[in-house]
Write a protein that holds these residues in place. Structure first.
Motif, PDB file in Angstrom:
ATOM      1  N   GLY A 142       1.647   5.606   7.537  1.00  0.00           N
ATOM      2  CA  GLY A 142       2.918   5.913   6.901  1.00  0.00           C
ATOM      3  C   GLY A 142       4.084   5.359   7.697  1.00  0.00           C
ATOM      4  O   GLY A 142       3.942   4.990   8.869  1.00  0.00           O
ATOM      5  N   PRO A 167       0.835  -1.201   0.000  1.00  0.00           N
ATOM      6  CA  PRO A 167       0.000   0.000   0.000  1.00  0.00           C
ATOM      7  C   PRO A 167       0.870   1.251   0.000  1.00  0.00           C
ATOM      8  O   PRO A 167       2.052   1.214   0.358  1.00  0.00           O
ATOM      9  CB  PRO A 167      -0.779  -0.123   1.324  1.00  0.00           C
ATOM     10  N   GLU A 168       0.292   2.364  -0.386  1.00  0.00           N
ATOM     11  CA  GLU A 168       1.041   3.620  -0.467  1.00  0.00           C
ATOM     12  C   GLU A 168       1.650   3.995   0.877  1.00  0.00           C
ATOM     13  O   GLU A 168       2.712   4.624   0.937  1.00  0.00           O
ATOM     14  CB  GLU A 168       0.114   4.729  -0.961  1.00  0.00           C
ATOM     15  N   ALA A 169       1.000   3.593   1.972  1.00  0.00           N
ATOM     16  CA  ALA A 169       1.488   3.951   3.308  1.00  0.00           C
ATOM     17  C   ALA A 169       2.752   3.197   3.708  1.00  0.00           C
ATOM     18  O   ALA A 169       3.375   3.544   4.719  1.00  0.00           O
ATOM     19  CB  ALA A 169       0.392   3.686   4.346  1.00  0.00           C
ATOM     20  N   PRO A 192       6.233   2.594   2.316  1.00  0.00           N
ATOM     21  CA  PRO A 192       7.237   2.857   1.283  1.00  0.00           C
ATOM     22  C   PRO A 192       8.207   1.701   1.129  1.00  0.00           C
ATOM     23  O   PRO A 192       8.670   1.118   2.113  1.00  0.00           O
ATOM     24  CB  PRO A 192       7.962   4.105   1.815  1.00  0.00           C
ATOM     25  N   GLU A 193       8.508   1.369  -0.098  1.00  0.00           N
ATOM     26  CA  GLU A 193       9.403   0.251  -0.393  1.00  0.00           C
ATOM     27  C   GLU A 193      10.763   0.425   0.272  1.00  0.00           C
ATOM     28  O   GLU A 193      11.382  -0.547   0.718  1.00  0.00           O
ATOM     29  CB  GLU A 193       9.565   0.128  -1.908  1.00  0.00           C
TER      30      GLU A 193
END
Length: 354
Positions: free
Chosen positions: A192, A97-99, A101-102
């Motif tokens: 996040g 998910p966007e929250a 970060p890789e």
């Protein structure tokens, strides 16, 4: 490769892989840390050794850049290959998910990802947040805890494996995880992840709370990369659509198996059917007689020593679970439709009564 070579000793086979091609048993990744194993311990056969044994051309650390069904060309970072038959076995990638970060999250879906996490934890006990309470998240959380790390398991649901287990079973699993020392945080969402000046990861929860840890592991499901399939005009629905008997795609000459496929619109991401899929596919590709692959719901086993769980059959999300037996050691449940048993569930140690 094994299935094709068993049918034809002389068939020219080229294996294109983005990794080294080493062979290992993927389910062992979720129990290896507590066993003190290294990546070398997990490798059963190197890619080069397997290639020599099977008589195939191995192109390791090679990436596919394009696919043209007509005139049957596969473009790679090491040149363009012509093919008569093409098998896509490219698996699925972790769905971040966007929250998450890789750059700040580990994903344990292959040996390379697991090796990176192991190296990051090599200096001793660490604080680790596992995001996702599905099968992979539950198994990794227990493995990390047994390896001596302080584990927080963050889950959006009220209890782990909520999409698979009835509440009575999920509550038992939750209690077992907490008894092992895992700090399970149900009903939380991650907003996040960032890195602070000390190099720690700061997990921001949707309710405003901040959790400071050393490492974050994302266990938030899998997704099939659609780029290659769509470029080649293959039918795609959450996975590469294949014929349920032959594993053929919608384009002649191209087959697929494993985590990247969908059968009747449903992704098929289980280890257990792979050998049967490969056998049926090999016969279809070489136009040999075979009854074909028959897809059935595999037995699901949660590899957690603290509380073993086995689920058989195909549960109906709208059907009620009925308790067959319930004591301190074991919970047995089942779903029925009239006289037909849809699914059975065993939670805990001991042997099920006949």
């Amino acid at each position: 490769m094994e299935a094709l070579r068993a049918l034809d000793r002389d068939l020219p086979i080229t294996l294109v892989t983005a990794c080294s091609g080493d062979r290992y048993h993927k389910p062992e990744l979720s129990v290896a840390l507590s066993r003190g194993q290294s990546a070398d311990d997990l490798v059963r056969e190197s890619g080069s050794e397997a290639a020599r044994r099977l008589g195939v051309q191995l192109l390791p650390r090679t990436f596919v850049t394009g696919l043209s069904p007509q005139p049957r060309r596969l473009r790679t970072t090491r040149g363009t290959l012509s093919y008569t038959g093409l098998v896509l076995a490219m698996g699925a990638r972790p769905a971040l998910p966007e929250a998450l970060p890789e750059a700040h999250c580990w994903r344990v879906n292959d040996l390379a990802g697991w090796s990176g996490l192991q190296r990051a934890l090599a200096d001793g006990p660490a604080r680790v947040a596992v995001v996702g309470g599905g099968m992979v998240g539950c198994e990794l959380a227990e493995d990390l805890a047994r390896a001596g790390h302080r584990v927080s398991l963050l889950d959006r649901h009220a209890y782990p494996l909520a999409g698979l287990l009835p509440e009575a079973a999920g509550r038992r699993l939750l209690a077992a995880q907490r008894a092992l020392g895992i700090a399970v945080r149900p009903n939380v969402a991650v907003a996040g992840v960032e890195r602070n000046a000390a190099g720690e990861r700061v997990v921001q929860l949707a309710d405003g709370e901040r959790l400071v840890v050393d490492q974050v592991v994302a266990a938030t499901g899998l997704a099939t990369e659609p780029r290659l399939a769509r470029q080649a005009g293959l039918d795609f629905a959450g996975g590469i659509c294949v014929d349920g008997r032959t594993l053929a795609t919608s384009v002649p000459g191209i087959f697929a198996l494993g985590d990247c496929i969908a059968i009747e619109g449903q992704p098929c991401r289980f280890i257990e059917p792979l050998a049967r899929q490969a056998e049926a596919l090999a016969h279809a590709l070489l136009e040999r007689d075979h009854p074909g692959y028959r897809h059935a719901a595999p037995v699901v086993r949660l590899k957690t020593r603290q509380l073993p769980i086995t689920l058989s059959g195909r549960p109906d999300p709208d059907a009620d679970w009925v308790t067959v037996s319930d004591d301190a050691e074991r919970l047995e449940m089942e779903q029925r439709q009239g006289e037909r048993v849809l699914a059975t569930l065993s939670v805990g140690a001991g042997r099920r009564a006949a």
